[in-house]
Scaffold this active site. Structure first.
Site, PDB file in Angstrom:
ATOM      1  CD  GLU A  62      -3.182  -0.798   2.273  1.00  0.00           C
ATOM      2  OE1 GLU A  62      -2.820  -0.019   3.308  1.00  0.00           O
ATOM      3  OE2 GLU A  62      -4.099  -1.577   2.059  1.00  0.00           O
ATOM      4  CD  GLU A 103      -4.647  -4.887   3.629  1.00  0.00           C
ATOM      5  OE1 GLU A 103      -3.677  -5.334   3.472  1.00  0.00           O
ATOM      6  OE2 GLU A 103      -5.143  -4.046   4.368  1.00  0.00           O
TER       7      GLU A 103
END
Length: 338
Positions: free
Chosen positions: A171, A259
């Site tokens: 991320e 995710e």
């Protein structure tokens, strides 16, 4: 008239059946005696889809670990076997935090939790996502040399392992961290290292905590078997995020949701069941694979386990061991919710 009415009834029933199947978020338990890897084999990317060894588009679904330096006790054969056999999970995501209190940069020995995951997944015939968990460092280029070292070691050691999916940048985040300036250049350094050894699927992070897939769609990486991450939390991200995903898919971008959570982006705020099931229908319809966050017992709402449940990481959980999120995700994986 009676014939016409009967015909209308049949057509209505068929239409209802089609709509139900096309909007279903449920999964099938395939009683073919095969493990996920036996069933699907070596993976590849064709167009916008993840495909099995025959080139058929598939959707893989499973669970992510939490940070392995905190909850690495769950990265073992017993837990993965329970997820495979009881939860109907195809995959396990091994989340190796890059930095922070005990991440790879501070403790390279944490890589053994990744290899523990790989070895367990190999033995059980599951897919495993090797996740270089960029987060608090924001810019993946900050520790690119350590990433090169890590992926060289894993890819060379497991060159002939078809069940590994490489997630090279979890991320990336921050206004100064862009696709063209930071993320794509990082990927273009890491991908050739992996490609020296294998053609396994590689998943690349996208800007804004892996939510801005449009940037990648405008300038994709020139390499085969590449996918791009889209992350969401059902309590914080809804139709707007799905519209962004569809825009990228229509532009030809293959997406893998490495995710997602049932809660708000904080990991808490309760379980948003209705919103979660809307996402599940979207992912199923578009054959987008996913890993749910996460297997931990810290007591957060997005965790699969209740606070302090299964302290030793043995698996075999009863419903009493599970948080509401764990109960919901298990039902989704088992095809008990349509």
């Amino acid at each position: 008239m009676k014939v016409l009415i009967n015909t209308i009834k049949v057509l209505s029933a068929l239409c209802a059946l089609f709509l139900a199947s096309s909007c279903s978020s449920g999964r099938k338990i395939l009683n073919d005696g095969k493990t996920p890897v036996e069933r699907y084999g070596a993976l590849s990317v064709s167009g916008t889809h993840l495909c099995d060894s025959s080139g058929k588009a598939i959707q893989l679904c499973g669970m992510s670990s939490h940070g392995l330096h905190w909850y690495g006790k769950y990265a073992n054969k017993d837990v993965l076997k329970w997820l495979r056999d009881d939860w109907n999970a195809d995959l396990w995501r091994a989340a190796l935090y890059v930095s922070g209190n005990g991440g790879y940069v501070q403790n390279a020995g944490m890589a053994r939790k990744v290899t523990d995951s790989i070895e367990a997944a190999k033995e059980l015939g599951m897919y495993v996502i090797v996740d270089w968990h960029v987060l608090q460092e924001r810019d993946p280029l900050l520790y690119v040399k350590q990433a090169e070292e890590f992926f060289e070691k894993i890819a060379s050691t497991y060159a002939d392992c078809p069940n590994i999916i490489y997630e090279i940048c979890n991320e990336p985040n921050g206004e100064e961290v862009t696709w063209e300036g930071n993320i794509k250049p990082f990927a273009e350094r890491i991908i050739p290292i992996i490609r020296k050894h294998c053609d396994n699927v590689i998943v690349v992070g996208t800007p804004v905590w892996s939510s801005d897939v449009r940037s990648a769609a405008k300038s994709p990486i020139d390499a085969k078997n590449i996918m791009y991450t889209l992350h969401f939390y059902a309590g914080s991200h809804g139709e707007d995020s799905r519209n962004v995903a569809m825009e990228a898919i229509k532009a030809g971008l293959p997406i893998f949701v490495t995710e997602w959570g049932t809660t708000q982006a904080s990991g808490d705020g309760g379980v948003f069941e209705k919103e979660t099931l809307e996402w599940m229908r979207f992912l199923a319809k578009n054959k987008i694979s996913w890993a749910n966050w996460s297997v931990n017992n810290k007591g957060e709402d997005s965790g699969a386990l209740k606070y302090n449940a299964d302290k030793n990481g043995k698996g075999g959980w009863s419903e009493d061991d599970l948080q509401p999120s764990g109960i919901l995700v298990r039902k989704i994986l088992r095809g008990e919710i349509k």
